[in-house]
Design an enzyme around this catalytic site. Sequence first.
Site, PDB file in Angstrom:
ATOM      1  CE  LYS A 195       3.742   4.632   7.623  1.00 16.92           C
ATOM      2  NZ  LYS A 195       2.747   5.101   8.616  1.00 16.92           N
ATOM      3  N   GLY A 209       0.835  -1.203   0.000  1.00 21.05           N
ATOM      4  CA  GLY A 209       0.000   0.000   0.000  1.00 21.05           C
ATOM      5  C   GLY A 209       0.862   1.242   0.000  1.00 21.05           C
ATOM      6  CD  GLU A 210       2.985   5.208  -3.351  1.00 20.06           C
ATOM      7  OE1 GLU A 210       3.706   6.184  -3.592  1.00 20.06           O
ATOM      8  OE2 GLU A 210       2.756   4.291  -4.181  1.00 20.06           O
ATOM      9  N   GLY A 211       0.551   5.725   0.697  1.00 22.75           N
ATOM     10  CA  GLY A 211      -0.236   6.882   1.090  1.00 22.75           C
ATOM     11  C   GLY A 211       0.548   8.163   0.952  1.00 22.75           C
ATOM     12  N   GLY A 212       0.073   9.206   1.643  1.00 25.54           N
ATOM     13  CA  GLY A 212       0.695  10.518   1.496  1.00 25.54           C
ATOM     14  C   GLY A 212       2.098  10.577   2.047  1.00 25.54           C
ATOM     15  CG  MET A 213       2.858  11.433   5.755  1.00 23.49           C
ATOM     16  SD  MET A 213       3.968  12.810   5.402  1.00 23.49           S
ATOM     17  CE  MET A 213       5.341  12.387   6.468  1.00 23.49           C
ATOM     18  CG  ASP A 246      -7.096   8.530  12.073  1.00 21.87           C
ATOM     19  OD1 ASP A 246      -8.273   8.849  11.817  1.00 21.87           O
ATOM     20  OD2 ASP A 246      -6.255   8.307  11.190  1.00 21.87           O
ATOM     21  CB  VAL A 305       2.961  -0.599   3.775  1.00 24.37           C
ATOM     22  CG1 VAL A 305       3.103  -1.905   4.556  1.00 24.37           C
ATOM     23  CG2 VAL A 305       2.637   0.546   4.722  1.00 24.37           C
TER      24      VAL A 305
END
Length: 751
Positions: A452, A430-434, A546, A437
């Site tokens: 990560k 997976g990949e996000g803004g920061m 969160d 993984v």
Amino acid sequence: MNPLNLFRRSTRPSPPPQAHMTWASRSISKTVTRTGVFLKKQLWIWPIIAVVILSVIGFGVRHAIETTIKANVSSGLQSLVTLETEMLKKWFAVQESTAESLANDAQVRQTVYEILQPGTVPGAAVDVAPTRDLHSKLATELAAAMAAHDYVGYIVANKAKHIVSSSHAALIGEQNIPEYETFLDRALDGDTIVSPPFPSVVMLKSGDGRNRMGVPTMYACSPIRDASFQIIGVLGLQIRPEREFTQILQLGQVGTSGETYAFNSEGLMISNSRFDEELILLGLLPDREHSQSMLELMVRDPGVDMTVGERPEVRRSQLPMTKNAAEAIAGNSGLDVDGYRDYRGVSVIGAWTWLPKYGIGLTTEVEASQAFRPLVILQRTFLLIYTLLILSAIAIFVFMVVVARLQRQARAAVIEAQQLGQYTLEGKLGEGGMGVVYKGRHSMMRRPTAIKLLHADKIDENSIKHFEREVQITCQLNHFNTIAIYDYGRTPEGVFYYAMEYLDGIDLQELVRKYGPQPERRVIHILLQICNSLFEAHSKGLVHRDIKPANVMLNRRGCEPDVVKVLDFGLVKAIEPQTHHTMLGGGGGLAGTPLYMSPEAIQAPMSVDARTDIYAVGAVAYFLLTGEPVFAAAGLTELCQKHIDEAPVPPSKRGNTNVSSDLEDAILSCLEKSRAKRPQTARDLAQLLLRCNEAKRWTIEDGDRWWGRHERGSGGSSRSDDAADSPAAVEATLDLTQLSSENEDKDKDES
């Protein structure tokens, strides 16, 4: 907005002054810290700061030096013009004394009497023949004194201003000569006077040895008196001004451009300029041998610098006088060190005075560029330093950009090589803004691991701090339902990473999206495990902030189905008194996911506590049972306002949802607007859930059957919020600044 809500806000007591002071102190501290980090990181800014500091210092130094130089130059100019004036006055006094002495000499007076006697009356024509011997006698009597004082001639005039005797025969018998009028009148009035230089009216030898008219000359005149002390005539001794008068003024030449010169009441220069050769080239003097500025040059301002090739647009006679000449002729002594144009148009500084007795103006001038040469050197030195510093800043900036690019390339190369220290990367999960993984495997233990990494192009002081804080917080938690951290490190290339347990399951967001609302007994089973994880975190003074379906993974661990793992402690806030100000991922701003955010998290983010997570757990339970979030809205502001003001629709009234009253009551108690009305701890919520009829009804067999019938999830990953969330989630990275910052100061609800 709900009027009742506005009323509630207006009636709430204001926070104590200490709270405002604490907030202000915290804000200042953060600002100082961020500034320090920025300055430490951005090395190229230091030369710019040095330029600014040097500019301030340079301005002060320049002002001080300029003031000192101007004071010194002013003093020097004033002293020089005063000295020149006194020397000139002394010389005038000597000439006057000599003329007066000869005019009062007995033999000279007797001879003049005899010249004036032969039957002539004032105003009648002079008959030279009968007095020729007397003229010779007078010349003989004056010869010794004239030779001693370098006089080149003489005249004797009667009261009618007839020239009755002279060393120049052509002058004898002349009357009312315009050039002689002024000084003869003064002498006949009883003054002993020296005239300013003027063009001769008879043939005199010029500088080239030729006899010419208009050669500069001047007279020292004294009245001649009879035995009864009555004025009967005037004796004038002729002086060549270039021999002493001009030489005295030339003593005032300073450096390469300073000069002292004199001018008359018409602004005509009556001494020589040191720039005569230059003036010929400029066309201000005629181009002939022995051309000189005395009696040729008008002291007028051309309005442009003629030395650089510029020329005035009008004739010189129509130009205004220079500042010093105009002021002096007006009778004003003065000084100007700010600069004005001289007769060439060059910027000069000068001092001047006026001698009313002689009708002469005297000035000393120096070119501004020479006078302020030290200041120019200082300016050039500072300019050089500024240039070097700016070039240094540019060089450092370019160097930092190049180094940063090389570091990013090196980090990218490490990831591309699929080797991160002791870990081999097998595939992206997976990949996000920061961050990103990856699934990985330890080279020695061969254990599947989720790794990560920070994005290679987003590594900075804040992101590293956030990353480290997330690891440190999660490592404090040991509960079975909280994701475990194995390792944390940084490669030589600057790749930051941490390794955590690999979860081959499905998050709750994906669970509902793919399989719809979940049965009540399974929801209770999941919620109890979430409460277990959160109770440990809350016991350590940590608030998750969160909790949402995407941050809860459902897994099969060993032979145990439906094992919950709570993820992503990246937004954890410490609430212990000693660490009250420690908050990851946003300081005092809003943090979390708006669909699951409590009213206090929206209104006063700094005041969140364990009950904030309880609200989010209730919202997750609502979603698991109904397949929909608690509130739906067209925009972020509307959504947040609903969390603050609007009561949720009971789950049993949403669609075809069948929910027992005891579970519904537990969920709605979690979603209370007031924290005081919610379960106060995660364990309290767990107790409420255990009292539900459907509690403990979800068995291992139920879990095994579900996992046997369905796929094992969405690809399996240990993920944090940086991994891609479902479209239904409204991320905390949305712009929450639309909400009024005044909400941050709301009081906590009474417990």
